[in-house]
Design an enzyme around this catalytic site. Structure first.
Site, PDB file in Angstrom:
ATOM      1  N   ASP A   6      14.394  -3.000  28.299  1.00  0.00           N
ATOM      2  CA  ASP A   6      12.949  -3.253  28.349  1.00  0.00           C
ATOM      3  C   ASP A   6      12.306  -2.502  27.190  1.00  0.00           C
ATOM      4  O   ASP A   6      12.883  -1.551  26.668  1.00  0.00           O
ATOM      5  CB  ASP A   6      12.302  -2.920  29.708  1.00  0.00           C
ATOM      6  CG  ASP A   6      12.625  -1.545  30.249  1.00  0.00           C
ATOM      7  OD1 ASP A   6      12.937  -0.635  29.462  1.00  0.00           O
ATOM      8  OD2 ASP A   6      12.542  -1.370  31.481  1.00  0.00           O
ATOM      9  N   ASN A  50      27.470   4.271  31.774  1.00  0.00           N
ATOM     10  CA  ASN A  50      26.181   3.645  31.472  1.00  0.00           C
ATOM     11  C   ASN A  50      25.133   4.738  31.330  1.00  0.00           C
ATOM     12  O   ASN A  50      25.103   5.676  32.123  1.00  0.00           O
ATOM     13  CB  ASN A  50      25.823   2.715  32.648  1.00  0.00           C
ATOM     14  CG  ASN A  50      24.536   1.938  32.453  1.00  0.00           C
ATOM     15  OD1 ASN A  50      24.362   1.286  31.431  1.00  0.00           O
ATOM     16  ND2 ASN A  50      23.640   2.005  33.421  1.00  0.00           N
ATOM     17  N   GLU A  79      20.033  -2.586  30.536  1.00  0.00           N
ATOM     18  CA  GLU A  79      18.741  -2.435  31.223  1.00  0.00           C
ATOM     19  C   GLU A  79      17.575  -2.602  30.243  1.00  0.00           C
ATOM     20  O   GLU A  79      16.575  -1.878  30.317  1.00  0.00           O
ATOM     21  CB  GLU A  79      18.664  -1.060  31.907  1.00  0.00           C
ATOM     22  CG  GLU A  79      19.819  -0.794  32.857  1.00  0.00           C
ATOM     23  CD  GLU A  79      19.713   0.531  33.627  1.00  0.00           C
ATOM     24  OE1 GLU A  79      18.643   1.162  33.615  1.00  0.00           O
ATOM     25  OE2 GLU A  79      20.717   0.914  34.243  1.00  0.00           O
ATOM     26  N   GLU A 128      24.780   7.826  33.937  1.00  0.00           N
ATOM     27  CA  GLU A 128      23.961   8.934  33.416  1.00  0.00           C
ATOM     28  C   GLU A 128      24.623  10.292  33.628  1.00  0.00           C
ATOM     29  O   GLU A 128      23.990  11.241  34.104  1.00  0.00           O
ATOM     30  CB  GLU A 128      22.554   8.864  34.022  1.00  0.00           C
ATOM     31  CG  GLU A 128      21.869   7.544  33.694  1.00  0.00           C
ATOM     32  CD  GLU A 128      20.533   7.328  34.401  1.00  0.00           C
ATOM     33  OE1 GLU A 128      20.070   8.229  35.112  1.00  0.00           O
ATOM     34  OE2 GLU A 128      19.972   6.218  34.248  1.00  0.00           O
ATOM     35  N   HIS A 162      16.295   1.297  27.413  1.00  0.00           N
ATOM     36  CA  HIS A 162      14.890   1.439  27.818  1.00  0.00           C
ATOM     37  C   HIS A 162      14.155   1.930  26.577  1.00  0.00           C
ATOM     38  O   HIS A 162      14.147   3.125  26.277  1.00  0.00           O
ATOM     39  CB  HIS A 162      14.751   2.426  28.977  1.00  0.00           C
ATOM     40  CG  HIS A 162      15.363   1.929  30.244  1.00  0.00           C
ATOM     41  ND1 HIS A 162      14.864   0.828  30.918  1.00  0.00           N
ATOM     42  CD2 HIS A 162      16.425   2.356  30.957  1.00  0.00           C
ATOM     43  CE1 HIS A 162      15.606   0.610  31.997  1.00  0.00           C
ATOM     44  NE2 HIS A 162      16.561   1.511  32.037  1.00  0.00           N
TER      45      HIS A 162
HETATM   46  O1  G3I Z   1      12.522   2.236  49.039  1.00  0.00           O
HETATM   47  C1  G3I Z   1      11.371   3.071  49.018  1.00  0.00           C
HETATM   48  C2  G3I Z   1      10.360   2.585  49.969  1.00  0.00           C
HETATM   49  O2  G3I Z   1      10.854   2.670  51.272  1.00  0.00           O
HETATM   50  C3  G3I Z   1       9.083   3.397  49.807  1.00  0.00           C
HETATM   51  O3  G3I Z   1       8.075   2.872  50.626  1.00  0.00           O
HETATM   52  C4  G3I Z   1       8.616   3.379  48.362  1.00  0.00           C
HETATM   53  C5  G3I Z   1       7.397   4.251  48.142  1.00  0.00           C
HETATM   54  O4  G3I Z   1       7.321   4.674  46.794  1.00  0.00           O
HETATM   55  O5  G3I Z   1       9.634   3.856  47.568  1.00  0.00           O
HETATM   56  C6  G3I Z   1      10.806   3.058  47.620  1.00  0.00           C
HETATM   57  O6  G3I Z   1      11.748   3.611  46.784  1.00  0.00           O
HETATM   58  C7  G3I Z   1      11.576   3.346  45.421  1.00  0.00           C
HETATM   59  C8  G3I Z   1      12.842   2.699  44.904  1.00  0.00           C
HETATM   60  O7  G3I Z   1      12.762   2.513  43.528  1.00  0.00           O
HETATM   61  C9  G3I Z   1      13.131   1.358  45.568  1.00  0.00           C
HETATM   62  O8  G3I Z   1      12.112   0.456  45.278  1.00  0.00           O
HETATM   63  C10 G3I Z   1      11.327   4.648  44.685  1.00  0.00           C
HETATM   64  O9  G3I Z   1      10.069   5.176  45.061  1.00  0.00           O
HETATM   65  C11 G3I Z   1      11.366   4.425  43.204  1.00  0.00           C
HETATM   66  O10 G3I Z   1      11.326   5.703  42.548  1.00  0.00           O
HETATM   67  C12 G3I Z   1      12.646   3.728  42.832  1.00  0.00           C
HETATM   68  O11 G3I Z   1      12.630   3.541  41.435  1.00  0.00           O
HETATM   69  C13 G3I Z   1      13.794   3.003  40.854  1.00  0.00           C
HETATM   70  C14 G3I Z   1      14.465   4.037  39.966  1.00  0.00           C
HETATM   71  O12 G3I Z   1      15.580   3.445  39.313  1.00  0.00           O
HETATM   72  C15 G3I Z   1      14.952   5.237  40.745  1.00  0.00           C
HETATM   73  O13 G3I Z   1      15.531   6.155  39.896  1.00  0.00           O
HETATM   74  C16 G3I Z   1      13.379   1.805  40.020  1.00  0.00           C
HETATM   75  O14 G3I Z   1      12.886   0.769  40.880  1.00  0.00           O
HETATM   76  C17 G3I Z   1      14.566   1.295  39.197  1.00  0.00           C
HETATM   77  O15 G3I Z   1      14.109   0.348  38.283  1.00  0.00           O
HETATM   78  C18 G3I Z   1      15.170   2.442  38.438  1.00  0.00           C
HETATM   79  O16 G3I Z   1      16.290   1.966  37.740  1.00  0.00           O
HETATM   80  C19 G3I Z   1      16.954   2.907  36.895  1.00  0.00           C
HETATM   81  C20 G3I Z   1      18.425   2.548  36.888  1.00  0.00           C
HETATM   82  O17 G3I Z   1      18.911   2.493  38.201  1.00  0.00           O
HETATM   83  C21 G3I Z   1      19.222   3.533  36.048  1.00  0.00           C
HETATM   84  N1  G3I Z   1      18.678   3.629  34.723  1.00  0.00           N
HETATM   85  C22 G3I Z   1      17.241   3.939  34.630  1.00  0.00           C
HETATM   86  C23 G3I Z   1      16.459   2.906  35.445  1.00  0.00           C
HETATM   87  C24 G3I Z   1      14.962   3.132  35.299  1.00  0.00           C
HETATM   88  O18 G3I Z   1      14.588   4.359  35.841  1.00  0.00           O
END
Ligand code: G3I
Length: 347
Positions: free
Chosen positions: A264, A198, A262, A157, A234
């Site tokens: 969806d 990506n 990715e 990104e 996405h």
């Molecule tokens: O790990 C913490 C945890 O300790 C805490 O309790 C919890 C409370 O909200 O948060 C957890 O972190 C989360 C993390 O995922 C791990 O699960 C974050 O809040 C959450 O915002 C984060 O979201 C991820 C996101 O990337 C972050 O930008 C999504 O799961 C993941 O699907 C998403 O993936 C991205 C790709 O990497 C790049 N392209 C876009 C895609 C979708 O946004």
């Protein structure tokens, strides 16, 4: 030309099932998992997985049996692998790699350099230290997973929605050469891996994908070891870009492998469950994306961003929207699954 697929086996298995009096609408399932047909088409069919859910038997069973490749949804990102300088936390990523080995799957590495999910200690560094931190992080991660991971999202990104280089801390501190340097460091650390850019919203031909096309050409002209391009996909229901195949093809024509990384396809849920009409549209949309990839010789893989709707990131980020994957909240196959299966199978 890609090799022809499992059409015969579908017919044979259906006939056997009919003879046995057990034929149901699950003929697609009976005819073998997605990965079997993807292999016959010469592509990987991948899925992003969450290590915390692998203890769920249904989740693990689908992830392990239907897909030929896995991506760690979060735990190969910098904040997980190196939360403090020099302190590496490999446990969760190792779990993903172990799962892949157990299931004879390839691992797609996501991601080395990104503006998001990178710890504050990196963002606060001066230019020299930040460049060193980037090189050391890449060295450490590829040093550990070089034998297990064949393809990496090196820089994720790096272009914003305005089609300019993203104004991230990386760009502000290191200037635009951070992108080329990330690829150089990755190549030095692993002479064989595929190294990708990506991003999202670049699936069709538009200002942002044009900017990537320019960036890719510039990097290649400078001899930077960029070898592949990831299109996140996405997508929104009913909005698969009609020129997706054409867009992938123009990057392939630069000599790059291309991946749908990715996928969806989200929809408005209006507080309820998807309608039959929405599910049918989603199936058509999934079919279009698979066809776009199959139509490009250098499209090497297609990954969906999660196993089932309940584990998707979408509702968190887009309240009121969801149901973007091939299995529903209860691990039931959706029409999208059948569409992907049958498209891969050549039906
Ligand atoms: O790990 C913490 C945890 O300790 C805490 O309790 C919890 C409370 O909200 O948060 C957890 O972190 C989360 C993390 O995922 C791990 O699960 C974050 O809040 C959450 O915002 C984060 O979201 C991820 C996101 O990337 C972050 O930008 C999504 O799961 C993941 O699907 C998403 O993936 C991205 C790709 O990497 C790049 N392209 C876009 C895609 C979708 O946004």
């Amino acid at each position: 030309m890609r090799r022809f697929s499992g059409k015969m086996s579908v017919a044979v298995l259906s006939a056997v099932a009919l003879t046995a009096g057990t034929f149901t609408a699950t003929a697609a399932h009976a005819s073998g998992p997605l990965r079997e047909h993807a292999e016959q088409r010469g592509i990987e069919i991948g899925v992003a997985i969450n290590d915390g859910l692998l203890s769920n038997q249904q989740y693990a069973s689908i992830a392990g049996s239907e897909f030929s490749q896995v991506t760690a949804e979060n735990v190969m990102k910098w904040e997980t692998l190196q939360p403090s300088q020099g302190q590496f936390n490999w446990g969760q990523a190792d779990q993903i790699v172990d799962f892949a080995k157990q299931n004879n799957q390839r691992v797609y590495g996501h991601t080395l350099v990104w503006h998001s999910q990178t710890p504050g200690w990196v963002q606060g560094l001066g230019a020299g230290e930040m460049d060193t931190a980037m090189r050391e992080h890449i060295n450490a991660v590829l040093g550990r997973y070089g034998d297990d991971v064949e393809v990496w999202d090196v820089a994720n990104e790096v272009i914003g929605d305005n089609a300019q280089l993203r104004n991230s801390f990386w760009l502000q501190t290191l200037g635009e050469d951070y992108i080329a340097n990330a690829f150089e460091y990755a190549r030095q650390a692993d002479p064989d891996a595929e190294l990708c850019l990506n991003d999202y919203s670049i699936d069709g031909i538009n200002a942002k994908s044009d900017a990537y096309y320019q960036l890719a050409q510039d990097l290649l002209a400078r001899g930077v070891p960029l070898t592949c391009m990831g299109f996140q996909a996405h997508l929104i229901l009913g909005q698969v870009p009609s020129d997706m195949q054409q867009n992938l093809q123009r990057f392939a024509d630069l000599g790059l492998d291309v991946y749908v990384t990715e996928l969806d396809i989200r929809m408005d849920l209006n507080g309820g469950a998807p309608t039959q009409q929405q599910l049918a549209q989603q199936a058509e949309d999934y079919r279009s994306v698979v066809e776009a990839c199959l139509g490009v010789e250098r499209c090497k893989g297609l990954t969906t961003w999660g196993v089932h709707d309940a584990s998707s990131w979408v509702p968190d980020q887009f309240p009121g929207q969801g149901a973007p994957l091939m299995w529903d909240d209860n691990y039931q196959q959706k029409p999208a699954y059948t569409a992907v299966h049958d498209t891969l199978a050549g039906d």
